[in-house]
Design an enzyme around this catalytic site. Structure first.
Site, PDB file in Angstrom:
ATOM      1  N   ARG A 186     -10.914   0.095   9.595  1.00 55.30           N
ATOM      2  CA  ARG A 186     -10.713  -1.182   9.729  1.00 55.30           C
ATOM      3  C   ARG A 186     -11.637  -2.435   9.865  1.00 55.30           C
ATOM      4  O   ARG A 186     -11.517  -3.244  10.071  1.00 55.30           O
ATOM      5  CB  ARG A 186      -9.413  -1.246  11.316  1.00 55.30           C
ATOM      6  CG  ARG A 186      -8.463  -0.561  10.655  1.00 55.30           C
ATOM      7  CD  ARG A 186      -7.339  -0.077  11.395  1.00 55.30           C
ATOM      8  NE  ARG A 186      -5.840   0.644  11.493  1.00 55.30           N
ATOM      9  CZ  ARG A 186      -5.006   0.283  10.992  1.00 55.30           C
ATOM     10  NH1 ARG A 186      -5.282  -1.090  10.723  1.00 55.30           N
ATOM     11  NH2 ARG A 186      -3.729   1.121  11.022  1.00 55.30           N
TER      12      ARG A 186
ATOM     13  N   ARG B 206      13.859  -4.598  12.171  1.00 58.50           N
ATOM     14  CA  ARG B 206      12.977  -3.755  13.039  1.00 58.50           C
ATOM     15  C   ARG B 206      12.657  -4.448  14.072  1.00 58.50           C
ATOM     16  O   ARG B 206      12.223  -5.669  13.605  1.00 58.50           O
ATOM     17  CB  ARG B 206      11.696  -2.463  12.486  1.00 58.50           C
ATOM     18  CG  ARG B 206      12.584  -1.677  11.294  1.00 58.50           C
ATOM     19  CD  ARG B 206      11.305  -0.544  11.442  1.00 58.50           C
ATOM     20  NE  ARG B 206      10.460  -1.191  10.256  1.00 58.50           N
ATOM     21  CZ  ARG B 206       9.908  -1.124   9.408  1.00 58.50           C
ATOM     22  NH1 ARG B 206       9.766   0.240   9.834  1.00 58.50           N
ATOM     23  NH2 ARG B 206       8.837  -1.705   8.716  1.00 58.50           N
TER      24      ARG B 206
ATOM     25  N   ARG C 224      12.904  -8.304   5.267  1.00 58.15           N
ATOM     26  CA  ARG C 224      13.806  -6.522   5.706  1.00 58.15           C
ATOM     27  C   ARG C 224      15.384  -6.202   6.891  1.00 58.15           C
ATOM     28  O   ARG C 224      14.624  -6.708   8.221  1.00 58.15           O
ATOM     29  CB  ARG C 224      12.289  -6.009   5.881  1.00 58.15           C
ATOM     30  CG  ARG C 224      12.071  -6.015   4.592  1.00 58.15           C
ATOM     31  CD  ARG C 224      10.919  -4.540   4.688  1.00 58.15           C
ATOM     32  NE  ARG C 224       9.914  -4.580   5.512  1.00 58.15           N
ATOM     33  CZ  ARG C 224       8.749  -3.705   5.135  1.00 58.15           C
ATOM     34  NH1 ARG C 224       8.588  -3.425   4.467  1.00 58.15           N
ATOM     35  NH2 ARG C 224       7.976  -4.042   7.122  1.00 58.15           N
TER      36      ARG C 224
ATOM     37  N   LYS D 174       0.796  -0.908  -0.186  1.00 58.27           N
ATOM     38  CA  LYS D 174      -0.218   0.063  -0.087  1.00 58.27           C
ATOM     39  C   LYS D 174       0.104   1.296   0.285  1.00 58.27           C
ATOM     40  O   LYS D 174       0.345   2.453  -0.259  1.00 58.27           O
ATOM     41  CB  LYS D 174      -0.947  -0.223   1.289  1.00 58.27           C
ATOM     42  CG  LYS D 174      -2.189  -0.867   1.191  1.00 58.27           C
ATOM     43  CD  LYS D 174      -2.715  -0.869   2.204  1.00 58.27           C
ATOM     44  CE  LYS D 174      -2.861  -0.926   3.932  1.00 58.27           C
ATOM     45  NZ  LYS D 174      -1.976  -1.957   4.376  1.00 58.27           N
TER      46      LYS D 174
ATOM     47  N   ARG E  13      -0.618  -9.412  13.579  1.00 55.21           N
ATOM     48  CA  ARG E  13      -0.603  -8.830  13.025  1.00 55.21           C
ATOM     49  C   ARG E  13      -1.736  -8.869  12.292  1.00 55.21           C
ATOM     50  O   ARG E  13      -3.004  -8.542  11.792  1.00 55.21           O
ATOM     51  CB  ARG E  13       0.310  -7.555  12.408  1.00 55.21           C
ATOM     52  CG  ARG E  13       0.723  -6.831  13.686  1.00 55.21           C
ATOM     53  CD  ARG E  13       2.292  -5.842  12.516  1.00 55.21           C
ATOM     54  NE  ARG E  13       1.717  -4.676  12.227  1.00 55.21           N
ATOM     55  CZ  ARG E  13       2.671  -3.806  11.418  1.00 55.21           C
ATOM     56  NH1 ARG E  13       3.915  -4.507  11.406  1.00 55.21           N
ATOM     57  NH2 ARG E  13       2.193  -2.914  10.725  1.00 55.21           N
TER      58      ARG E  13
END
Length: 245
Positions: free
Chosen positions: A119, A191, A158, A44, A202
């Protein structure tokens, strides 16, 4: 009035001309109100600037808007801060009122991209009620559909160079030396959110809360399912095709 004229006088002619040309181009674009829906890592954030520039829309990220309202101490920001200080969630009604306030800005004249809201179905209903009062509606919901296993590979691979913000990926964009920044040789970090355990949590929340939002808008025939596992350029072409139809 004088100060505003003085400010314009300080802006280089090239910048003024570019802005004028941009506004002339935007005047021919159709109004669009677009919602981006998708799990973390679905792309997104990559596509929203493209959509914003191509269709002259404003980008509304509810988290950023809340922080800005609180920092500016607007009446709605003060109410939001009171809730946050108590450790409470900011109410759906308040968030919708902040969105309502934001879309009055000149930059939102041609429409908006909503990212991170709604949401839940309740939030979607409240958003639709607010837009209906303005005589408009959500034109398109872009659903960034992607398999959880693809997301795990994307996100857990990542790595970041903290001081510069440069990002790497163990598979798609690896550093020259594993674990080290290409330019400084300093160590890369991952992270806290980019771990399989956090991602699992999540994604569970996303599937539980947000997938019903896709069903809600599907009944209104405004959902477009994107193949978000494809390379970014291919997804961009999909987006342009959907929004041009």
């Amino acid at each position: 009035m004088a100060s505003s004229t003085a400010n314009l006088e300080d802006i280089p002619s090239v910048d003024l001309m570019n802005e004028l040309l941009r506004r002339m181009k935007c005047s021919t674009k159709p109004d669009k109100r677009v919602i981006l829906v998708g799990p973390p890592g679905s792309g997104k954030g990559t596509q929203s600037p493209v959509i914003k520039d191509e269709y002259c829309l404003c980008h509304l990220a509810t988290g950023d808007m809340l922080r800005a309202a609180v920092a500016a101490k607007t009446p709605l920001g003060v109410q939001a801060k009171e809730a946050m200080d108590k450790g409470e969630l900011v109410s759906d009604d308040l968030v919708v009122r902040i969105i309502d306030e934001a879309i009055k800005k000149p930059s939102c004249q041609k429409g908006f991209i909503l990212d991170g809201f709604p949401r839940t179905v309740t939030q979607a209903e409240k958003l639709d009620e607010m837009l209906e009062k303005r005589g408009v509606k959500v034109d398109k919901v872009l659903n960034f559909a992607i398999d959880d296993s693809v997301l795990e590979e994307r996100i857990t691979g990542r790595w970041i160079h903290p001081s510069s913000g440069r990002t790497y990926h163990t598979k798609y964009a690896p550093p020259k030396v594993p674990g080290k920044d290409d330019f400084t040789g300093e160590l890369l970090i991952q992270r806290k959110d980019d771990t399989a355990a956090v991602l699992k949590s999540r994604l569970e929340a996303f599937h539980r809360q947000t997938e019903p939002v896709i069903d809600y808008y599907s009944k209104k025939n405004v959902v477009a399912n994107l193949h978000a596992e494809k390379p970014a350029k291919e997804v961009t072409e999909e987006v342009k095709k959907v929004l041009s139809s």
